[in-house]
Scaffold this motif. Structure first.
Motif, mmCIF file in Angstrom:
data_model
loop_
_atom_site.group_PDB
_atom_site.id
_atom_site.type_symbol
_atom_site.label_atom_id
_atom_site.label_comp_id
_atom_site.label_asym_id
_atom_site.label_seq_id
_atom_site.Cartn_x
_atom_site.Cartn_y
_atom_site.Cartn_z
ATOM 1 N N CYS A 91 53.024 39.685 44.647
ATOM 2 C CA CYS A 91 53.939 40.703 45.174
ATOM 3 C C CYS A 91 53.924 41.960 44.310
ATOM 4 N N GLN A 130 60.241 37.773 50.526
ATOM 5 C CA GLN A 130 60.932 36.748 51.292
ATOM 6 C C GLN A 130 60.015 36.113 52.345
ATOM 7 N N ARG A 131 58.997 36.858 52.758
ATOM 8 C CA ARG A 131 58.051 36.340 53.752
ATOM 9 C C ARG A 131 56.826 35.718 53.111
ATOM 10 N N GLN A 157 55.273 33.085 51.219
ATOM 11 C CA GLN A 157 55.508 31.737 50.737
ATOM 12 C C GLN A 157 54.869 31.543 49.351
#
Length: 593
Positions: free
Chosen positions: A517, A526-527, A529
């Motif tokens: 990220c 949050q998306r 995984q």
């Protein structure tokens, strides 16, 4: 440390250097266009419809005296970007059961090819076949020749193409092989028709007899080359294409250390698998060397001290290998085995299709000077993927990213290699672009995009796993798969590590998530995984190369492991060798297997 002797790249071209570079590039363009414009591929492929039309506007198309300016304008304004699909129908004519001279002569370049280079199928489901012709100065980069250079070479081919004339007589025989094997044959005039004689030779430009090049089994291929090199205490250079191959060789040497020393002492070749068919040609060149065996026995196997290879070969000065991109992962381990007194240099940026660039600064493993023998163009990755987005070499900008597009002498036209480079500057002597290799342009599959909200590139995947080594363990090699076991897909890392896992290795998956990220600010945490990490058995990647060579009949020396593995058979082969797993369970806790 080694001091660089080359001038630092400049960031802006002077008007004089622009003219020097432009004249050089356009001279190459004209030479390549004139050489190949009358081939069957150019005459028959729909790719060249607008090219023919443009030439007709200037006069008769069969007029071979078009001015250079006309040819350059027609090339720049009409030749589109191409991929292998444009060439495949023409290349496969060589693989027909009966290959007729009338069907294949002057196909991509004048005459018949010397050999057909087959790709390693790293990023596609099937191999590509590229015809390679003899050209003046066509072997533009050193293959590591020399009596004091340890450079494993392969002469294996997967099939022979026999070209017949109208009377049914065979007029040419060409091997279908990995590019390095074909290039080695071309460089040293080891024509396949003379292999019954070639196999008996031992030449001054190689540490191994020619017969070693006919060993297909990967492990035996490397071990036998190493055996002959170990008998020579005066090795000054190790020249092996990929860092991962060097890692495999070192592992095999450690595993077979006692056998290697005994063999050197007695002069008897070991009974390795895959050596029987060449044994009678190798034995006459292998003599007892008890003094050398005693020296190696005193050195012993590798220890926790750096410089083992320098102890084996006391005058070793240089190692040459591709160490950019994914191959940079093996650099720390190899530096340890080499020690501080051996200089490491890179081969350059090379592919089956063309040789893009040579090493520019020996002290920088990812800095290259673009070649001048083929047409190398730059596709701006920030613009549309079409020919109008190509930027001339004298107009590229320092710091910007471009996909390499090549038109080599072998008859490809504006062919997309898929390799992305960054412009680091220009050579102050002639203005040639100096580049850094970044990654493959082919983006990761859309399933990854949907889960993360952004494209995840090879560069991101590689940089992220390297950044967690202090938590996980030193990485020897890795690949990734799409892991959908828990429903939502994520990246599944398959890694081989050096030594044991660190005490806090269980934290590595979350750290890997955060690093991905951070590297790509467009990812939505949050998306995204949390990636999984599965630790493989030691030596798995070397065994993978052994298995892959056997499966593809490709011969030693050119098996690449993709950053993201899509082949289901290869993926299952890897997963069968997992010894431990690190993951985040459904409740957000650490799960270990």
């Amino acid at each position: 440390m080694f001091t660089s002797q080359v001038p630092r790249p400049i960031h802006v071209l002077s008007p004089d250097l622009v003219n020097v570079l432009k004249n050089s590039v356009e001279a190459t363009m004209v030479a390549v266009i004139k050489k190949n414009q009358h081939t069957r591929f150019v005459s028959e492929s729909p790719v060249f419809t607008e090219f023919h039309s443009a030439l007709r506007n200037f006069g008769r198309e069969d007029d071979r005296d078009f001015s250079d300016d006309v040819l350059l304008e027609a090339y720049r304004s009409t030749i589109p970007l191409t991929t292998y699909g444009s060439y495949e129908p023409f290349a496969t004519k060589f693989l027909a059961e009966t290959c007729q001279d009338d069907d294949v002569r002057d196909m991509f370049s004048p005459g018949l090819p010397h050999h057909i280079a087959v790709t390693s199928s790293t990023s596609s489901s099937k191999p590509k076949f590229h015809c390679k012709y003899r050209h003046q100065g066509s072997l533009r980069h050193a293959l590591g020749d020399g009596s004091q250079t340890f450079s494993p070479f392969s002469l294996h081919y997967r099939q022979l193409v026999k070209v017949q004339n109208r009377n049914g007589n065979i007029i040419s025989t060409m091997p279908v092989s990995i590019r390095s094997a074909g290039a080695f044959r071309m460089l040293h005039d080891l024509d396949v028709e003379n292999d019954h004689l070639n196999i008996k030779l031992a030449e001054k430009w190689a540490t191994s007899p020619i017969a070693v090049g006919f060993i297909r089994e990967y492990r035996t291929f490397l071990l036998t080359h190493a055996l002959f090199a170990l008998g020579n205490s005066k090795i000054e250079t190790i020249s092996i294409f990929f860092t991962t191959t060097v890692v495999d060789m070192i592992r095999y040497m450690e595993e077979e250390w006692d056998t290697l020393i005994t063999s050197i002492e007695t002069g008897e070749l070991p009974p390795w698998d895959g050596i029987r068919h060449v044994r009678e040609y190798l034995q006459p060149h292998f003599f007892p060397r008890p003094e050398r065996a005693a020296q190696l026995r005193a050195v012993g196997k590798a220890t926790d001290q750096p410089g083992w290879l320098r102890e084996i070969w006391p005058v070793l000065k240089t190692t040459i290998s591709i160490a950019s991109g994914i191959y940079s992962v093996a650099v720390p381990k190899l530096r340890f085995y080499l020690g501080p007194d051996v200089q490491w240099r890179s081969y350059g940026v090379t592919s089956t299709e063309t040789y893009v660039a040579a090493a520019y600064d020996p002290s920088d493993l990812n800095l290259f000077k673009v070649t001048s023998q083929d047409i190398i163009e730059y596709l701006d990755v920030g613009k549309e993927e079409k020919a109008s987005s190509i930027v001339a070499p004298w107009l590229v900008e320092v710091g910007k990213h471009y996909e390499i597009v090549c038109t080599p002498c072998d008859g490809l036209w504006r062919y997309r290699l898929g390799d992305v480079v960054e412009i680091a500057g220009f050579d102050p002597t002639d203005g040639t672009p100096i580049i850094r290799y970044l990654e493959r342009r082919k983006q990761i599959h859309s399933v990854i995009t949907r889960m993360a909200g952004s494209m995840v590139t090879e560069k991101h995947i590689t940089a992220a796993i390297l950044a967690v080594q202090d938590t996980l363990a030193p990485i020897v090699e890795f690949t990734t798969i799409v892991d959908s076991r828990n429903g939502d897909p994520t990246l599944g890392y398959l890694v081989e590590v050096q030594g044991e896992l660190h005490p806090e290795a269980a934290k590595a998956p979350m750290k890997l998530h955060n690093e991905l990220c951070r590297l790509n600010g467009e990812l939505v945490p949050q998306r995204m995984q949390v990636p999984t990490i599965r630790v493989l058995e030691p030596g798995t990647f070397g065994k993978y190369r052994e298995w892959r060579i056997e499966a593809t009949n490709s011969g030693g020396g050119q098996v690449k492991v993709p950053v993201l593995m899509w082949d289901n058979t290869a993926r299952d082969w890897m997963l069968a060798r997992v010894r431990r797993e690190l993951a985040i369970d459904s409740n957000g806790g650490v799960a270990q297997g």
